[in-house]
Design a protein around this motif. Structure first.
Motif, PDB file in Angstrom:
ATOM      1  N   LEU A 119      53.351  47.787  34.085  1.00 35.72           N
ATOM      2  CA  LEU A 119      51.947  47.726  33.683  1.00 35.72           C
ATOM      3  C   LEU A 119      51.724  46.688  32.587  1.00 35.72           C
ATOM      4  N   THR A 120      52.674  46.561  31.688  1.00 28.54           N
ATOM      5  CA  THR A 120      52.552  45.544  30.650  1.00 28.54           C
ATOM      6  C   THR A 120      52.759  44.153  31.238  1.00 28.54           C
ATOM      7  N   ALA A 121      53.704  44.013  32.165  1.00 28.67           N
ATOM      8  CA  ALA A 121      53.975  42.699  32.760  1.00 28.67           C
ATOM      9  C   ALA A 121      52.798  42.199  33.584  1.00 28.67           C
ATOM     10  N   PHE A 122      51.982  43.117  34.112  1.00 26.09           N
ATOM     11  CA  PHE A 122      50.830  42.689  34.904  1.00 26.09           C
ATOM     12  C   PHE A 122      49.756  42.018  34.059  1.00 26.09           C
ATOM     13  N   ILE A 123      49.845  42.121  32.754  1.00 27.73           N
ATOM     14  CA  ILE A 123      48.888  41.446  31.870  1.00 27.73           C
ATOM     15  C   ILE A 123      49.218  39.956  31.764  1.00 27.73           C
ATOM     16  N   ALA A 124      50.477  39.581  31.978  1.00 30.04           N
ATOM     17  CA  ALA A 124      50.918  38.194  31.793  1.00 30.04           C
ATOM     18  C   ALA A 124      50.150  37.198  32.660  1.00 30.04           C
ATOM     19  N   PRO A 125      49.956  37.428  33.964  1.00 30.51           N
ATOM     20  CA  PRO A 125      49.199  36.440  34.743  1.00 30.51           C
ATOM     21  C   PRO A 125      47.758  36.273  34.268  1.00 30.51           C
ATOM     22  N   VAL A 126      47.183  37.343  33.761  1.00 27.86           N
ATOM     23  CA  VAL A 126      45.817  37.257  33.240  1.00 27.86           C
ATOM     24  C   VAL A 126      45.781  36.339  32.026  1.00 27.86           C
ATOM     25  N   LEU A 127      46.758  36.487  31.136  1.00 30.17           N
ATOM     26  CA  LEU A 127      46.793  35.634  29.947  1.00 30.17           C
ATOM     27  C   LEU A 127      47.177  34.194  30.285  1.00 30.17           C
ATOM     28  N   ILE A 128      48.003  33.997  31.281  1.00 31.52           N
ATOM     29  CA  ILE A 128      48.310  32.633  31.728  1.00 31.52           C
ATOM     30  C   ILE A 128      47.053  31.973  32.274  1.00 31.52           C
ATOM     31  N   ALA A 129      46.268  32.729  33.033  1.00 33.41           N
ATOM     32  CA  ALA A 129      44.989  32.197  33.531  1.00 33.41           C
ATOM     33  C   ALA A 129      44.055  31.872  32.374  1.00 33.41           C
ATOM     34  N   ALA A 130      44.057  32.704  31.334  1.00 33.45           N
ATOM     35  CA  ALA A 130      43.217  32.434  30.163  1.00 33.45           C
ATOM     36  C   ALA A 130      43.644  31.151  29.484  1.00 33.45           C
ATOM     37  N   ILE A 131      44.951  30.921  29.386  1.00 32.80           N
ATOM     38  CA  ILE A 131      45.435  29.680  28.768  1.00 32.80           C
ATOM     39  C   ILE A 131      45.008  28.464  29.577  1.00 32.80           C
ATOM     40  N   VAL A 132      45.165  28.536  30.898  1.00 27.47           N
ATOM     41  CA  VAL A 132      44.792  27.407  31.751  1.00 27.47           C
ATOM     42  C   VAL A 132      43.282  27.149  31.687  1.00 27.47           C
ATOM     43  N   LEU A 133      42.499  28.209  31.734  1.00 22.25           N
ATOM     44  CA  LEU A 133      41.049  28.033  31.674  1.00 22.25           C
ATOM     45  C   LEU A 133      40.610  27.490  30.316  1.00 22.25           C
ATOM     46  N   THR A 134      41.289  27.902  29.258  1.00 25.37           N
ATOM     47  CA  THR A 134      40.964  27.380  27.928  1.00 25.37           C
ATOM     48  C   THR A 134      41.364  25.916  27.821  1.00 25.37           C
ATOM     49  N   LEU A 135      42.497  25.541  28.384  1.00 24.44           N
ATOM     50  CA  LEU A 135      42.908  24.133  28.370  1.00 24.44           C
ATOM     51  C   LEU A 135      41.915  23.258  29.123  1.00 24.44           C
ATOM     52  N   LEU A 136      41.384  23.781  30.217  1.00 24.70           N
ATOM     53  CA  LEU A 136      40.406  23.023  31.011  1.00 24.70           C
ATOM     54  C   LEU A 136      38.989  23.152  30.478  1.00 24.70           C
ATOM     55  N   LYS A 137      38.805  23.971  29.440  1.00 20.83           N
ATOM     56  CA  LYS A 137      37.492  24.249  28.835  1.00 20.83           C
ATOM     57  C   LYS A 137      36.471  24.735  29.874  1.00 20.83           C
ATOM     58  N   ILE A 138      36.951  25.663  30.660  1.00 22.21           N
ATOM     59  CA  ILE A 138      36.071  26.267  31.683  1.00 22.21           C
ATOM     60  C   ILE A 138      35.592  27.600  31.161  1.00 22.21           C
TER      61      ILE A 138
END
Length: 135
Positions: free
Chosen positions: A116-135
């Motif tokens: 359950l904790t590991a399932f949070i990782a892809p969400v945070l990776i997506a947040a990093i990518v979206l923040t890098l792209l300023k979306i």
């Protein structure tokens, strides 16, 4: 100001990813391998109670920083990751109720706690990518 907020959001989301990796892939597996099931469950439960609230707050701080950087989707995604961390803390960790049939199955406790904790990782990776792209 936007580059500083963007960097802050990425650093905070990265710190959250580090906590997730440490808990899911180091602490929980080692605890269940080295200790008996009851002691390992208590250790994992204690770490979840003390650490997942901080994890959620760090993810929410990353969301605020991403919002200040102009990445609305990155902020929303990081906020979802923070909400997931709080759900893990309040739904999984404080299980102090009595078992229904006299015993609790502890063989699945490691899988549930770390997964359950590991399932949070892809969400945070997506947040990093979206923040890098300023979306």
């Amino acid at each position: 100001m936007e580059p500083i907020a963007q960097a802050t959001a990425i650093i905070l989301a990265g710190a959250s990813l580090g906590w997730i990796a440490l808990f899911s892939f180091v602490l929980a597996p080692v605890a269940f391998k080295q200790f008996d099931a009851g002691r390992a469950e208590r250790l994992v439960k204690h770490v979840m109670n003390s650490g997942h609230g901080i994890l959620g707050l760090i993810a929410f701080a990353s969301a605020i920083a991403a919002l200040m950087a102009g990445a609305v989707a990155g902020a929303a995604t990081a906020a979802v990751g923070g909400a997931f961390a709080f759900m893990c803390k309040f739904a999984l960790a404080p299980r102090e109720d009595k078992p229904l049939k006299g015993h609790r199955v502890l063989k699945t406790a490691r899988v549930v706690a770390s997964s359950l904790t590991a399932f949070i990782a892809p969400v945070l990776i997506a947040a990093i990518v979206l923040t890098l792209l300023k979306i």
